[in-house]
Design an enzyme around this catalytic site. Structure first.
Site, PDB file in Angstrom:
ATOM      1  N   ASP A   1      68.948  15.196 -27.793  1.00 39.22           N
ATOM      2  CA  ASP A   1      69.916  16.021 -28.471  1.00 39.22           C
ATOM      3  C   ASP A   1      71.456  15.397 -29.241  1.00 39.22           C
ATOM      4  OD1 ASP A   1      71.183  15.403 -26.090  1.00 39.22           O
ATOM      5  OD2 ASP A   1      73.325  17.052 -27.112  1.00 39.22           O
TER       6      ASP A   1
ATOM      7  N   LYS B   1      66.017   1.759 -24.358  1.00 41.75           N
ATOM      8  CA  LYS B   1      66.954   0.397 -24.813  1.00 41.75           C
ATOM      9  C   LYS B   1      67.268  -0.636 -23.669  1.00 41.75           C
ATOM     10  CE  LYS B   1      69.176   4.165 -27.674  1.00 41.75           C
ATOM     11  NZ  LYS B   1      70.111   5.203 -27.438  1.00 41.75           N
TER      12      LYS B   1
ATOM     13  N   PHE C   1      70.699   5.955 -32.278  1.00 39.36           N
ATOM     14  CA  PHE C   1      71.317   7.289 -31.530  1.00 39.36           C
ATOM     15  C   PHE C   1      70.126   7.798 -32.162  1.00 39.36           C
ATOM     16  CE2 PHE C   1      72.482  11.096 -30.529  1.00 39.36           C
ATOM     17  CZ  PHE C   1      72.753  11.175 -29.743  1.00 39.36           C
ATOM     18  N   VAL C   2      68.747   8.151 -30.788  1.00 34.30           N
ATOM     19  CA  VAL C   2      67.908   9.376 -31.243  1.00 34.30           C
ATOM     20  C   VAL C   2      67.911  10.607 -31.059  1.00 34.30           C
ATOM     21  CG1 VAL C   2      66.652   7.142 -31.822  1.00 34.30           C
ATOM     22  CG2 VAL C   2      66.325   8.182 -29.471  1.00 34.30           C
TER      23      VAL C   2
ATOM     24  N   ASP D   1      69.809   4.443 -21.369  1.00 29.61           N
ATOM     25  CA  ASP D   1      70.194   3.555 -21.937  1.00 29.61           C
ATOM     26  C   ASP D   1      70.712   2.531 -21.453  1.00 29.61           C
ATOM     27  OD1 ASP D   1      71.946   2.900 -24.177  1.00 29.61           O
ATOM     28  OD2 ASP D   1      73.598   4.693 -23.666  1.00 29.61           O
TER      29      ASP D   1
ATOM     30  N   GLU E   1      62.884  11.154 -16.974  1.00 33.06           N
ATOM     31  CA  GLU E   1      63.534  11.375 -17.581  1.00 33.06           C
ATOM     32  C   GLU E   1      63.457  10.782 -19.385  1.00 33.06           C
ATOM     33  OE1 GLU E   1      66.539  11.254 -18.482  1.00 33.06           O
ATOM     34  OE2 GLU E   1      68.488  10.181 -17.074  1.00 33.06           O
TER      35      GLU E   1
ATOM     36  N   LYS F   1      69.189  18.011 -19.404  1.00 39.17           N
ATOM     37  CA  LYS F   1      68.898  18.945 -20.479  1.00 39.17           C
ATOM     38  C   LYS F   1      67.621  17.632 -21.697  1.00 39.17           C
ATOM     39  CE  LYS F   1      71.863  21.174 -21.190  1.00 39.17           C
ATOM     40  NZ  LYS F   1      73.186  22.208 -22.687  1.00 39.17           N
ATOM     41  N   GLY F   2      67.507  16.160 -21.301  1.00 36.85           N
ATOM     42  CA  GLY F   2      66.785  15.875 -21.840  1.00 36.85           C
ATOM     43  C   GLY F   2      65.900  15.872 -21.794  1.00 36.85           C
TER      44      GLY F   2
HETATM   45  P1  IMP Z   1      72.885   5.565 -19.476  1.00 36.30           P
HETATM   46  O1  IMP Z   1      73.656   6.635 -18.183  1.00 36.30           O
HETATM   47  O2  IMP Z   1      73.541   4.778 -20.483  1.00 36.30           O
HETATM   48  O3  IMP Z   1      71.533   5.036 -18.549  1.00 36.30           O
HETATM   49  O4  IMP Z   1      72.588   7.014 -20.240  1.00 36.30           O
HETATM   50  C1  IMP Z   1      71.476   7.910 -20.281  1.00 36.30           C
HETATM   51  C2  IMP Z   1      71.760   8.977 -20.614  1.00 36.30           C
HETATM   52  O5  IMP Z   1      72.622   9.198 -22.195  1.00 36.30           O
HETATM   53  C3  IMP Z   1      70.306  10.362 -21.320  1.00 36.30           C
HETATM   54  O6  IMP Z   1      70.000  10.466 -20.461  1.00 36.30           O
HETATM   55  C4  IMP Z   1      70.785  11.067 -22.381  1.00 36.30           C
HETATM   56  O7  IMP Z   1      70.829  11.930 -22.064  1.00 36.30           O
HETATM   57  C5  IMP Z   1      72.319   9.803 -23.626  1.00 36.30           C
HETATM   58  N1  IMP Z   1      71.942   9.179 -24.449  1.00 36.30           N
HETATM   59  C6  IMP Z   1      71.787   7.601 -24.542  1.00 36.30           C
HETATM   60  N2  IMP Z   1      71.011   7.338 -25.313  1.00 36.30           N
HETATM   61  C7  IMP Z   1      70.371   8.092 -26.176  1.00 36.30           C
HETATM   62  C8  IMP Z   1      70.043   8.442 -27.227  1.00 36.30           C
HETATM   63  O8  IMP Z   1      69.940   7.934 -28.465  1.00 36.30           O
HETATM   64  N3  IMP Z   1      70.038   9.876 -28.263  1.00 36.30           N
HETATM   65  C9  IMP Z   1      70.412  11.470 -27.368  1.00 36.30           C
HETATM   66  N4  IMP Z   1      70.984  11.007 -26.093  1.00 36.30           N
HETATM   67  C10 IMP Z   1      70.970   9.309 -25.433  1.00 36.30           C
HETATM   68 MG    MG Z   2      69.864  13.188 -20.393  1.00 37.77          MG
END
Ligand code: IMP
Ligand code: MG
Length: 185
Positions: A165, A137, A158-159, A109, A105, A49-50
């Site tokens: 969310d 990040k 963490f934002v 992260d 997206e 949903k982000g």
């Molecule tokens: P990745 O697979 O580690 O790149 O994870 C990405 C997903 O993790 C994003 O689509 C977010 O849903 C969640 N996420 C990563 N960092 C944050 C944050 O700082 N705040 C909120 N959600 C995050």
């Molecule tokens: Mg997401």
């Protein structure tokens, strides 16, 4: 009376990116995308949903005849770290074969979620596949994923807000902020 109402802004320790800065960046990204896709068929694919808030705002500033679709994906496991193995909770409504797909997206992260999603969609034969992410990040990157349109590099904090969310809350903040640490417990 109104001072008795709960306000999600009271849970924020620090505003990392304020509303005006966000909106200026969204306009800048939208202008780039408009130039790059002019005269082409464009499909925005949002990761629920982000990315929903960002994708809606972005689309409102792209005056091209685009379409929108959404996918809901979730990492396996309940940990806060991404495993890179992604489960599709809601698939796209229509085929993306021969279409110009732009994945939208909220945040990259580790990059594992996005690289899985990109590989998965690439296998469906789109004419092109690019990625637009609001936040990145860089210090956390473990997977090789190329972001074509990027809003902001942010530190490893963490934002929440603007779609992002914590435990399904704070998506409706109009800025990006850092939560007060006592709320993580
Ligand atoms: P990745 O697979 O580690 O790149 O994870 C990405 C997903 O993790 C994003 O689509 C977010 O849903 C969640 N996420 C990563 N960092 C944050 C944050 O700082 N705040 C909120 N959600 C995050
Ligand atoms: Mg997401």
């Amino acid at each position: 009376m109104s001072e008795l109402l709960p306000d999600i802004r009271d849970d924020i320790l620090e505003v990392l990116i304020d509303e005006e800065t966000l909106q200026n960046k969204v306009a800048e990204l939208a202008a780039q995308i408009t130039r790059d896709y002019a005269g082409q068929d464009l499909l925005l694919v949002g990761a629920l949903k982000g990315a929903a808030v960002f994708m809606v705002d972005l689309s409102l500033q792209i005056p091209l005849p685009l379409s929108m679709d959404f996918m809901a994906i979730s990492s396996y496991g309940a940990s806060t770290k991404s495993s890179g193995v992604v489960r599709i909770l809601k698939d796209l409504d229509a085929s993306i074969e021969e279409r110009n797909v732009l994945i939208v997206e909220d945040i990259v992260d580790s990059g594992l979620t996005l690289s899985y999603l990109a590989e998965h969609l690439r296998a469906r034969g789109p004419a092109s596949l690019k990625i637009c992410a609001l936040l990145n990040k860089p210090s956390r990157r473990s997977s090789n994923v190329q972001v074509d349109y990027l809003g902001f590099d942010i530190p490893d904090k963490f934002v929440v807000g603007y779609g992002l969310d914590f435990a399904e809350k704070y998506r409706n903040l109009p800025f990006i902020g850092v939560l007060k640490p006592e709320l993580y417990r």
